[in-house]
Design an enzyme around this catalytic site. Structure first.
Site, PDB file in Angstrom:
ATOM      1  N   LYS A 184      -0.963  57.323  12.377  1.00 43.44           N
ATOM      2  CA  LYS A 184      -2.120  56.664  12.889  1.00 43.44           C
ATOM      3  C   LYS A 184      -1.741  55.244  13.525  1.00 43.44           C
ATOM      4  O   LYS A 184      -2.527  54.896  14.463  1.00 43.44           O
ATOM      5  CB  LYS A 184      -3.154  56.728  11.826  1.00 43.44           C
ATOM      6  CG  LYS A 184      -3.326  55.683  11.020  1.00 43.44           C
ATOM      7  CD  LYS A 184      -4.457  55.753  10.105  1.00 43.44           C
ATOM      8  CE  LYS A 184      -4.638  54.679   8.874  1.00 43.44           C
ATOM      9  NZ  LYS A 184      -4.482  53.266   9.412  1.00 43.44           N
ATOM     10  N   PHE A 206      15.083  52.036   5.335  1.00 44.26           N
ATOM     11  CA  PHE A 206      14.401  52.604   6.683  1.00 44.26           C
ATOM     12  C   PHE A 206      15.641  53.134   7.407  1.00 44.26           C
ATOM     13  O   PHE A 206      15.318  53.210   8.637  1.00 44.26           O
ATOM     14  CB  PHE A 206      13.114  51.840   7.200  1.00 44.26           C
ATOM     15  CG  PHE A 206      11.964  51.935   6.373  1.00 44.26           C
ATOM     16  CD1 PHE A 206      10.966  52.484   6.866  1.00 44.26           C
ATOM     17  CD2 PHE A 206      11.759  51.109   5.246  1.00 44.26           C
ATOM     18  CE1 PHE A 206       9.693  52.484   5.852  1.00 44.26           C
ATOM     19  CE2 PHE A 206      10.649  50.883   4.629  1.00 44.26           C
ATOM     20  CZ  PHE A 206       9.550  51.551   4.836  1.00 44.26           C
ATOM     21  N   LYS A 208       0.493  43.630  11.624  1.00 44.94           N
ATOM     22  CA  LYS A 208       0.448  44.841  10.674  1.00 44.94           C
ATOM     23  C   LYS A 208       0.717  45.844  11.563  1.00 44.94           C
ATOM     24  O   LYS A 208       1.633  46.573  11.202  1.00 44.94           O
ATOM     25  CB  LYS A 208      -0.941  45.135  10.014  1.00 44.94           C
ATOM     26  CG  LYS A 208      -1.236  46.403   9.157  1.00 44.94           C
ATOM     27  CD  LYS A 208      -0.394  46.566   8.174  1.00 44.94           C
ATOM     28  CE  LYS A 208      -0.453  47.886   7.655  1.00 44.94           C
ATOM     29  NZ  LYS A 208       0.582  47.970   6.644  1.00 44.94           N
ATOM     30  N   LYS A 216       5.927  61.221   0.735  1.00 43.35           N
ATOM     31  CA  LYS A 216       6.935  60.868  -0.024  1.00 43.35           C
ATOM     32  C   LYS A 216       6.848  60.869  -1.550  1.00 43.35           C
ATOM     33  O   LYS A 216       5.555  61.608  -1.874  1.00 43.35           O
ATOM     34  CB  LYS A 216       6.865  59.289   0.263  1.00 43.35           C
ATOM     35  CG  LYS A 216       5.445  58.579  -0.038  1.00 43.35           C
ATOM     36  CD  LYS A 216       5.395  57.236  -0.441  1.00 43.35           C
ATOM     37  CE  LYS A 216       5.886  56.397   0.460  1.00 43.35           C
ATOM     38  NZ  LYS A 216       5.925  54.863  -0.047  1.00 43.35           N
ATOM     39  N   VAL A 262      -5.664  51.755  -1.040  1.00 47.29           N
ATOM     40  CA  VAL A 262      -5.556  50.544  -0.851  1.00 47.29           C
ATOM     41  C   VAL A 262      -6.693  49.603  -1.805  1.00 47.29           C
ATOM     42  O   VAL A 262      -6.214  48.740  -2.516  1.00 47.29           O
ATOM     43  CB  VAL A 262      -5.464  49.823   0.627  1.00 47.29           C
ATOM     44  CG1 VAL A 262      -6.063  48.423   0.825  1.00 47.29           C
ATOM     45  CG2 VAL A 262      -4.390  50.222   1.041  1.00 47.29           C
ATOM     46  N   GLY A 316       5.772  60.632   8.022  1.00 46.15           N
ATOM     47  CA  GLY A 316       4.600  61.025   8.088  1.00 46.15           C
ATOM     48  C   GLY A 316       3.620  59.932   7.232  1.00 46.15           C
ATOM     49  O   GLY A 316       3.843  58.735   7.144  1.00 46.15           O
ATOM     50  N   CYS A 371      -0.315  55.818   7.052  1.00 49.66           N
ATOM     51  CA  CYS A 371      -0.191  55.022   7.808  1.00 49.66           C
ATOM     52  C   CYS A 371       0.522  54.974   9.182  1.00 49.66           C
ATOM     53  O   CYS A 371       0.083  54.867  10.108  1.00 49.66           O
ATOM     54  CB  CYS A 371       0.391  53.671   7.349  1.00 49.66           C
ATOM     55  SG  CYS A 371      -0.845  53.234   5.844  1.00 49.66           S
ATOM     56  N   HIS A 407      17.175  56.231   6.597  1.00 55.36           N
ATOM     57  CA  HIS A 407      17.414  57.078   5.838  1.00 55.36           C
ATOM     58  C   HIS A 407      17.012  58.542   6.738  1.00 55.36           C
ATOM     59  O   HIS A 407      15.762  58.704   7.069  1.00 55.36           O
ATOM     60  CB  HIS A 407      16.708  57.616   4.375  1.00 55.36           C
ATOM     61  CG  HIS A 407      16.979  56.402   3.504  1.00 55.36           C
ATOM     62  ND1 HIS A 407      18.383  56.460   2.863  1.00 55.36           N
ATOM     63  CD2 HIS A 407      16.418  55.153   3.092  1.00 55.36           C
ATOM     64  CE1 HIS A 407      18.324  55.412   2.155  1.00 55.36           C
ATOM     65  NE2 HIS A 407      17.347  54.825   2.061  1.00 55.36           N
TER      66      HIS A 407
HETATM   67  P1  NAD Z   1      -8.806  55.845   1.530  1.00 52.25           P
HETATM   68  O1  NAD Z   1      -9.222  56.874   2.406  1.00 52.25           O
HETATM   69  O2  NAD Z   1      -7.659  56.183   0.348  1.00 52.25           O
HETATM   70  O3  NAD Z   1      -9.999  54.942   0.972  1.00 52.25           O
HETATM   71  C1  NAD Z   1     -10.903  54.408   1.676  1.00 52.25           C
HETATM   72  C2  NAD Z   1     -11.978  54.695   1.107  1.00 52.25           C
HETATM   73  O4  NAD Z   1     -13.313  53.769   1.580  1.00 52.25           O
HETATM   74  C3  NAD Z   1     -12.573  55.927   0.653  1.00 52.25           C
HETATM   75  O5  NAD Z   1     -12.695  56.142  -0.845  1.00 52.25           O
HETATM   76  C4  NAD Z   1     -14.041  55.862   1.327  1.00 52.25           C
HETATM   77  O6  NAD Z   1     -14.946  56.749   0.585  1.00 52.25           O
HETATM   78  C5  NAD Z   1     -14.515  54.673   1.281  1.00 52.25           C
HETATM   79  N1  NAD Z   1     -15.467  54.108   2.148  1.00 52.25           N
HETATM   80  C6  NAD Z   1     -15.635  54.484   3.488  1.00 52.25           C
HETATM   81  N2  NAD Z   1     -16.669  54.004   3.987  1.00 52.25           N
HETATM   82  C7  NAD Z   1     -17.177  53.104   3.159  1.00 52.25           C
HETATM   83  C8  NAD Z   1     -18.210  52.130   3.056  1.00 52.25           C
HETATM   84  N3  NAD Z   1     -19.060  52.031   4.062  1.00 52.25           N
HETATM   85  N4  NAD Z   1     -18.561  51.628   1.709  1.00 52.25           N
HETATM   86  C9  NAD Z   1     -17.966  51.688   0.640  1.00 52.25           C
HETATM   87  N5  NAD Z   1     -16.822  52.614   0.773  1.00 52.25           N
HETATM   88  C10 NAD Z   1     -16.545  53.218   1.900  1.00 52.25           C
HETATM   89  O7  NAD Z   1      -7.763  54.859   2.375  1.00 52.25           O
HETATM   90  P2  NAD Z   1      -6.639  53.966   2.071  1.00 52.25           P
HETATM   91  O8  NAD Z   1      -5.277  54.714   2.138  1.00 52.25           O
HETATM   92  O9  NAD Z   1      -6.957  53.235   0.963  1.00 52.25           O
HETATM   93  O10 NAD Z   1      -6.668  52.907   3.391  1.00 52.25           O
HETATM   94  C11 NAD Z   1      -7.437  52.139   3.535  1.00 52.25           C
HETATM   95  C12 NAD Z   1      -7.026  51.036   4.682  1.00 52.25           C
HETATM   96  O11 NAD Z   1      -5.952  50.275   4.279  1.00 52.25           O
HETATM   97  C13 NAD Z   1      -6.807  51.686   5.936  1.00 52.25           C
HETATM   98  O12 NAD Z   1      -7.027  50.874   7.191  1.00 52.25           O
HETATM   99  C14 NAD Z   1      -5.150  51.897   6.095  1.00 52.25           C
HETATM  100  O13 NAD Z   1      -4.424  51.898   7.263  1.00 52.25           O
HETATM  101  C15 NAD Z   1      -4.777  50.528   5.333  1.00 52.25           C
HETATM  102  N6  NAD Z   1      -3.564  50.771   4.493  1.00 52.25           N
HETATM  103  C16 NAD Z   1      -3.194  51.767   3.571  1.00 52.25           C
HETATM  104  C17 NAD Z   1      -2.068  51.800   3.052  1.00 52.25           C
HETATM  105  C18 NAD Z   1      -2.041  52.861   2.121  1.00 52.25           C
HETATM  106  O14 NAD Z   1      -0.482  52.997   1.749  1.00 52.25           O
HETATM  107  N7  NAD Z   1      -2.481  54.174   2.006  1.00 52.25           N
HETATM  108  C19 NAD Z   1      -1.157  50.685   3.073  1.00 52.25           C
HETATM  109  C20 NAD Z   1      -1.527  49.691   3.859  1.00 52.25           C
HETATM  110  C21 NAD Z   1      -2.755  49.642   4.607  1.00 52.25           C
END
Ligand code: NAD
Length: 452
Positions: A266, A252, A207, A324, A11, A260, A263, A254
């Site tokens: 959890k 959604f 969200k 996916k 993200v 899995g 997101c 399918h």
């Molecule tokens: P991710 O694990 O890919 O990235 C998180 C990053 O944060 C990691 O690189 C980690 O090293 C870093 N980090 C942790 N603590 C830190 C700190 N104190 N200072 C600096 N960096 C730090 O996670 P993600 O998939 O990007 O998800 C992030 C958030 O966005 C989650 O809450 C998730 O639910 C939400 N989200 C994710 C998606 C998705 O498709 N992945 C979509 C929408 C929302």
């Protein structure tokens, strides 16, 4: 605007690169030294289509940079986003907010002048209040507002989703946050993406409600698929028949191996926990979680049945491991439970995924990884399509059949037609379509009557 993104994962990196592409000055921060070193060297730590070009373009333009040190960029920032992970907390299913709170504490110590701090991470309702409390306690003189701005992008289409969102949701308690947030999103707003301002707690809940609804929709069609198998109906026609109703919509719907990814699992669990804590249980979501949990091993049983009912000592080929296509993300991928169940049943598993094998290796135990679908099929008693990568959509059936021990294809994404596979000499099973519920008459069990 001067923007800092704390957390440069799926993200944070996509959002940061897109904000830079809008013309803002963006610094992406991450506590992972290796990740930042790779980004500084021009590499991309994740697989997301188009992200390499977007990052390179904005780094070259001087609008995007990377660091592990947040103090200086936070001091200079107008808006600081928190985009760190919020995984399931071990033991109780709640969201683990320790990364968010640690980031809030670090930000607090670096603030200089009025700054908007925005949680982009998916966080339970009330987290913004706690972030505000942490910052005020750590730095009582700080001038700041805390906003919520949940992210709705989908991995695999993340840049397109970020640049053309269905809506942008911003939750604020302090009116001073409104103008900076409008400025951050002005390019999208001019493009007519609705910008919805709400109270902060409402935004946080939007969200979870969105993800829970989508997870429930997937689970609904999966249960309908199970019924289709019992009554010789076709789930794809059912999905089309209901999806053309505007009140329902076709997305959604399918049928497949269960949801899995990073997101839905959890977030549904965390929402269930929040609701229980507030004595307002969400029974529909509780059931969604439970139904989805058992589905993955049920898919392994479907494969075992198609392979003749006993896979001990046999080889099963798995096509696709990520949750996916078009991502390397293995978090909570259905393949993890399916491969485990196949191995529990005594099978040897061979697997291929175009991008996910490095992330899969530490999660899957003993699996032989190959470099193509055809290599997976070698000596296999069945192959199973778990993830619908484009590379698996036009397989050469004759080539597969030539190397397999028995020609059995289980298609958990319904990408093929039964007629085509049957004509090619395969035993074919998919999800929720006519014939899928019939017992498999396996070639090995068919005895040729001896001549008298
Ligand atoms: P991710 O694990 O890919 O990235 C998180 C990053 O944060 C990691 O690189 C980690 O090293 C870093 N980090 C942790 N603590 C830190 C700190 N104190 N200072 C600096 N960096 C730090 O996670 P993600 O998939 O990007 O998800 C992030 C958030 O966005 C989650 O809450 C998730 O639910 C939400 N989200 C994710 C998606 C998705 O498709 N992945 C979509 C929408 C929302």
């Amino acid at each position: 605007m001067r923007i800092v993104m704390i957390g440069s994962g799926y993200v944070g990196l996509v959002s940061g690169a897109c904000f830079a592409d809008f013309g803002h000055d963006v610094v992406c921060v991450d506590s992972d030294d290796a990740k930042i070193a790779k980004l500084k060297a021009g590499g991309i730590p994740i697989y997301e289509p188009g992200l390499d070009r977007l990052v390179a373009k904005n780094v070259a333009a001087g609008r995007l940079s990377f660091t592990t040190e947040l103090a200086a960029p936070v001091a200079a920032a107008d808006v600081v986003f928190i985009g760190v992970g919020t995984p399931t907390r071990r033991g109780d299913g709640h969201a683990d907010l320790s990364y968010v709170y640690a980031a809030a504490h670090e930000i607090a110590l670096a603030l200089d002048g009025f700054t908007v701090i925005v949680t982009k991470s998916t966080v339970p309702v009330g987290t913004g209040d706690e972030v505000e409390r942490i910052i005020r306690e750590a730095n009582p003189g700080a001038d700041f507002a805390v906003a919520s701005n949940p992210e709705f992008l989908r991995e695999g289409a993340a840049i397109e989703d970020f640049k053309r969102p269905d809506r942008i949701v911003v939750g604020i308690e302090d009116e001073r946050a409104r103008a900076p947030m409008e400025a951050v999103y002005r390019p999208l707003y001019l493009n007519k993406s609705p910008l919805l301002f709400t109270r902060r707690r409402t935004s946080e809940l939007i969200k979870y409600a969105a993800n829970a609804f989508l997870a429930m929709k997937i689970t609904f069609i999966n249960e309908i698929a199970d019924l289709c198998e019992k009554v010789e109906a076709d789930v794809q026609d059912v999905a089309r028949g209901i999806g053309l109703d505007n009140r329902i919509g076709g997305k959604f719907l399918h049928a497949g191996p269960g949801y899995g990814g990073s997101c839905f699992p959890k977030d549904t669990l965390a929402l269930v926990k929040t609701a229980q804590d507030h004595d307002s249980p969400l029974r529909l979501i509780e059931t969604t979680v439970a139904v989805n949990d058992v589905r993955k091993r049920a898919m392994a049983r479907k494969v075992i049945a198609a392979a003749g009912g006993d896979v001990r000592g046999k080889t099963i080929g798995v096509l696709g491991l990520t949750f996916k296509p078009n991502t390397d993300d293995m978090r909570d991928a259905p393949a993890i439970a399916i491969v485990q169940a196949l191995r529990d049943a005594g099978a040897t598993v061979r697997a291929y995924d175009p991008e996910g094998m490095a992330a899969a290796a530490p999660l899957l135990g003993e699996v032989a990884y190959t470099d193509s679908a055809y290599a997976v099929a070698e000596g296999a008693s069945a192959i199973v399509i778990v993830t619908e990568w484009d590379a698996f959509r036009a397989l050469d059936f004759a080539r597969l059949k030539a190397v397999m021990a028995t020609p059995v294809l289980v298609d958990l994404r319904n990408i093929y037609r039964a007629d085509d596979l049957t004509a090619a000499g395969f035993i074919y099973r998919s999800v929720g379509r006519p014939g899928d519920g019939e017992p498999v008459i396996h070639p090995e069990t068919v005895k040729i009557p001896e001549l008298q």
